[in-house]
Design a protein around this motif. Structure first.
Motif: not given
Length: 516
Positions: A392-393, A451-453, A461-463, A471-473
């Motif tokens: 989910a973003t 933001l992404r889960a 879950a991780k965020f 690019n996501y960290d």
């Protein structure tokens, strides 16, 4: 234009991912389906068929709007079409954003009578209510309270062959006695007191049907085997219901509270909720029904004449135009899409989908603790699904945040995992909070943040965050999603709040959640 193109590409990528995988739930796209058909919280349901359409209602507890309504052509692929209770403060003022108290809407039932849809439901503290509409899309009539007072559940109406109307309801506060009330033909009033037609060990989830020569009362009951599905029958709607039969044996997470529905070919099916909730709530399974000596058998027939769980079966019908149930949203409509539900009744002055076209605007409410979800007005939610992997973003425009404000997405049940942006001293930082641990990360100096889960079937879950949408960290600790209890499922939430009166607002560009 660029926003629309981005959303189209994102959705296309999601669809191609779905087609590249073999689904372990729902439609298998080969004429069969796999249970559960809906691996998410669709609890206290009821299903009917009107013509070639199937309609399902599901209880919503403290969420608003209340009583989820879905529609299908095949009982496997469902579309959310709306809700029956737009303002849950019509049940009790305690559900308003300034109180945030109460258990909300539980057991529900839907019927179609005299060219009208009628929905019945209970609030365990307030009583039994009904509403009606000429079209499934509404508008739904103002609520009518049929029984006032706590302790009631599982209402279900029935019109017999003579046109007389009845309502069954369980008084769980009085040792689970099932009462049958005479009801006005329009379904808007009942005659008290009713007659007790059944009482069992924690018997619940009652449904009434007239099928051929018998009136059937379906219910679930606790046994040595576990909670299982039973039916009792009588030649008369008022009873006595002296014959009882177990419809199926206990299976994984106890599918039992069930609705009986017949397709256009004449075949019968049960849609049952799994009463032992996982972290995602009470999932739904679809079970074919066979008849033995005028008793329905759910699933596959075992040697003792009782049904066993069927994890796969042929679809009851086909729908070449079926589309995935709604989850993603680009907020391009002038009304909020029906997959969204607020925790309690929201403050209408604190949100809008029209102030900035194509965005959901959320204004920050002042709260003592912006991390305590249960005390925050205007938390907007969806159901998290129990899939192999969920992503989910959400894209936030945070340009108008002020000091003391937090803007976040969250996963919450008995515990809460919060991930977002927090502003103090005119500086904005990535923020994480879960299990009593808070962490502050990268300073955000631009207007937009993604933001992404990501979570798995076990709810781990991780965020992640991004400042460019590409690019996501990762940030923060892993978080285990939990349900509140067996009646309260986890939720995905989005909100903004502040510890002072000068809170600003955020604009949500889009939310994407693909059901892979």
């Amino acid at each position: 234009m660029f926003k629309a193109l981005y959303v189209i590409l994102l959705v296309a990528a999601s669809v191609s991912t779905v087609l590249a995988q073999t689904a372990k739930w729902g439609d298998q796209h080969n004429g069969t389906y796999a249970n559960p058909i809906l691996p998410a919280d669709f609890h206290d349901t009821d299903v009917i068929r009107v013509g070639s359409d199937y309609f399902l209602v599901s209880a919503t507890n403290q969420l608003s709007p209340g009583i989820l309504i879905m529609q299908s052509k095949d009982m496997v692929n469902w579309k959310i079409v709306g809700h029956a209770v737009n303002d849950i403060t019509r049940i009790s003022a305690s559900y308003n954003y300034d109180k945030l108290q109460g258990r909300g809407i539980t057991a529900s039932a839907i019927r179609y009578h005299d060219n009208e849809f009628l929905i019945y439901f209970t609030d365990p503290d307030e009583g039994v209510f009904m509403t009606s509409a000429g079209k499934i899309s509404g508008p739904w009539s103002p609520l009518i309270q049929l029984i006032k007072g706590p302790g009631w559940g599982s209402p279900c109406p029935l019109w017999n062959d003579a046109g007389d109307a009845y309502l069954a309801a369980t008084n769980f506060a009085d040792n689970y006695k099932v009462h049958l009330f005479k009801m006005a033909n329009n379904g808007e009033s009942i005659t008290m007191p009713g007659n007790v037609i059944q009482q069992g060990k924690a018997a619940y989830g009652g449904k009434l049907y007239k099928i051929k020569n018998y009136y059937y009362h379906f219910y679930s009951e606790l046994t040595a085997e576990g909670r299982v599905l039973f039916a009792e029958r009588s030649a008369n709607v008022t009873g006595p219901y002296t014959e009882h039969h177990q419809l199926m044996h206990k299976a994984d997470h106890e599918p039992n509270q069930a609705s009986m529905v017949q397709n256009e070919k004449g075949d019968w099916y049960l849609i049952a909720q799994h009463s032992q909730a996982r972290w995602d709530g009470r999932e739904l399974s679809l079970l074919p029904v066979t008849w033995v000596n005028d008793w329905p058998v759910a699933g596959t027939l075992a040697g003792d004449g009782i049904g066993e769980m069927a994890w796969t079966a042929r679809k009851p019908a086909t729908d070449p135009n079926a589309t995935p149930i709604q989850t993603s949203d680009d907020f391009s409509s002038k009304t909020l899409s029906p997959q969204w539900e607020w925790c309690f009744q929201p403050n209408a002055e604190k949100w809008s989908v029209t102030e900035r076209a194509g965005y959901l605007r959320l204004y920050a409410s002042k709260v003592p603790q912006p991390e305590v979800i249960e005390k925050i007005p205007n938390v907007i939610t969806q159901r998290p699904w129990r899939l192999e992997q969920s992503i989910a973003t959400v894209k936030f425009d945070i340009a108008h945040m002020t000091d003391g404000q937090i803007a976040a997405m969250c996963l919450f049940g008995k515990t809460t995992g919060i991930f977002g942006v927090k502003q103090n001293d005119n500086l904005r930082h990535i923020y994480f909070s879960a299990g009593g641990i808070t962490k502050q990360g990268l300073q955000i100096e631009i207007a937009n943040v993604w933001l992404r889960a990501i979570w798995d079937a076990n709810g781990l879950a991780k965020f992640y965050y991004s400042t460019d949408g590409v690019n996501y960290d990762a940030f923060g600790d892993a978080y285990s999603i939990t349900n509140v209890d067996n009646d309260g499922a986890a939720k995905i939430g989005i909100y903004t709040a502040s510890d002072n009166e000068s809170g600003g607002f955020i604009d949500i560009d889009w939310f994407h959640y693909g059901l892979n």
